[in-house]
Scaffold this active site. Structure first.
Site, PDB file in Angstrom:
ATOM      1  CG  HIS A 306      -8.595  -3.223   0.650  1.00 23.82           C
ATOM      2  ND1 HIS A 306      -9.501  -3.801   0.970  1.00 23.82           N
ATOM      3  CD2 HIS A 306      -8.012  -2.631   1.961  1.00 23.82           C
ATOM      4  CE1 HIS A 306      -9.697  -4.092   2.338  1.00 23.82           C
ATOM      5  NE2 HIS A 306      -8.845  -3.669   2.865  1.00 23.82           N
ATOM      6  CG  ASP A 355      -1.937   0.042   4.376  1.00 26.57           C
ATOM      7  OD1 ASP A 355      -2.247   0.159   5.637  1.00 26.57           O
ATOM      8  OD2 ASP A 355      -2.241  -1.127   4.049  1.00 26.57           O
TER       9      ASP A 355
END
Length: 415
Positions: A306, A355
């Site tokens: 990320h 996710d």
């Protein structure tokens, strides 16, 4: 009587100019741009201005003057909602993971909106708006995706709300508390709808995600997921919401802007891709061949890394810890760990992100690949509303950058 006199305090043009630190002509420019309202003096001696409105504009101007400059071509927007710092994130100064772990989603949303605790908060869909949203969603083609359905539901709910153009805080909050359950209620039901008195939004959403009966621990993980995803600074969809709110679009239109940006493959599709990869790992019995195919094709392995965190994604850590207590999630958890281990051996230096954690939940309970996208959109609506509320307090149309023209110089002959 003193309070009433204070409420009705008016300023002359010259007094307003002094408060704002501008010339009198600039005061009328603010009026023409909709930033101030004026009232003609009954005896014909010029205009007067609401003192509170002038002082609020002066405070906004001071904040903007003190705000961070735009550097390296990146847009910087002042916000008091979410801080991401040292691989942790905070909602209004409170650790977001701790907040979502101890409070249900509705309470997290209220904290984002108001900064005030709201124990036992409940969201209820108005019958008229819910009926309109369900009819509109039912008219869509069968192959429609979750974002298609949610966008149509938002539009239908907007039409059913005659107060949608009222941008006062109380009106926007009222619309928000009705809109989120309307979005959930408009989605097709695929599972058991007997809630046994459980009115949590997570319980209502569960029956739209899977036909399997939920257990209390699984519902708690879904509720935690909703709370963790409620906001995450200025993602692309959130910026779209603030642009719409800057133009004074009503909250439904602002949420529609967010859903439009979320539908882009570089934003909302991440959860779907992670779900499909995890399902393939389970089907093939290991992550190595699946990861190898991604790398061979030059594709990014979903569910890892990320840009805002150098270390582990705190949202993923919180979800993985809770998922470990669910027997149904053991195989998917093992598969996710296998993916991370293979990538670590490859030298990727990437940690599992939220996710991948959400994919463990959706795969474990027989949810479709787009379930994570649905959860994200419903959850993030709370954050979008919070950003719209914040933007309504700023100068209108401030999110209007100037274009850098790079085309041929005029004049050119007509084609």
């Amino acid at each position: 009587m003193k309070d009433q006199a204070e409420d009705e305090r008016r300023l002359t043009t010259r007094q307003a100019a002094e408060v704002l630190g501008v010339k009198p002509a600039t005061v009328y420019a603010y009026v023409s741009r909709g930033q101030l309202t004026s009232r003609r003096d009954p005896v014909g001696r010029g205009s007067s201005f609401d003192a509170r409105e002038v002082e609020a504009l002066a405070r906004r101007n001071r904040r903007e003057a003190a705000g961070p400059a735009v550097a390296s071509g990146e847009l910087s927007v002042r916000t008091s909602l979410t801080l991401i710092e040292d691989d942790r994130y905070y909602f209004r100064g409170v650790d977001a993971v701790e907040l979502a772990s101890r409070h249900r989603y509705e309470e997290v949303a209220e904290w984002l909106w108001t900064g005030t605790p709201a124990p036992g908060a409940r969201f209820t869909a108005p019958p008229e708006a819910l009926a309109a949203a369900r009819r509109s969603v039912a008219a869509l083609p069968e192959h429609s995706g979750p974002i298609d359905r949610l966008r149509v539901a938002v539009a239908a709910a907007a039409v059913a709300d005659p107060l949608r153009f009222d941008l006062s805080e109380s009106a926007v909050l009222g619309s928000a508390r009705c809109l989120i359950p309307t979005l959930v209620g408009a989605l097709p039901e695929v599972g058991p709808t007997r809630w046994g008195g459980d009115t949590r939004l997570a319980r209502r959403l569960w029956s739209r995600l899977t036909a399997r009966e939920p257990d209390p621990d699984a519902l708690a993980v879904l509720d935690l997921t909703l709370g963790l995803l409620a906001d995450h600074d200025l993602a692309a969809s959130t910026l779209a919401v603030r642009v719409a709110a800057s133009a004074r679009a009503h909250p439904y239109a602002a949420v529609s802007a967010g859903l439009g940006a979320l539908e882009g493959p570089l934003h909302g599709a991440a959860g779907r891709l992670a779900h499909r990869m995890l399902a393939e790992v389970l089907e093939r019995g290991g992550a190595a061949p699946v990861v190898a195919e991604y790398l061979r094709a030059g594709r990014r392995v979903p569910g890892l890394g990320h840009r805002l965190y150098r270390g582990p994604d705190p949202r993923a850590g919180a979800l993985f810890a809770r998922l470990e207590a669910l027997p149904q999630a053991s195989r998917a958890l093992e598969a996710a760990g296998d993916v991370a281990e293979v990538m670590a051996r490859h030298g990727g230096g990437l940690y599992p992100n939220v996710d991948l954690a959400v994919a463990v939940l959706t795969v474990s309970y027989g949810m479709p690949a787009e379930a994570g996208e649905t959860v994200f959109a419903v959850s993030r609506t709370a954050g979008w509303i919070a950003h719209a509320l914040e933007e309504y307090q700023e100068r209108p149309l401030r999110m209007r950058p100037s274009g850098h023209y790079a085309g041929p110089r005029p004049p050119r002959p007509l084609p």
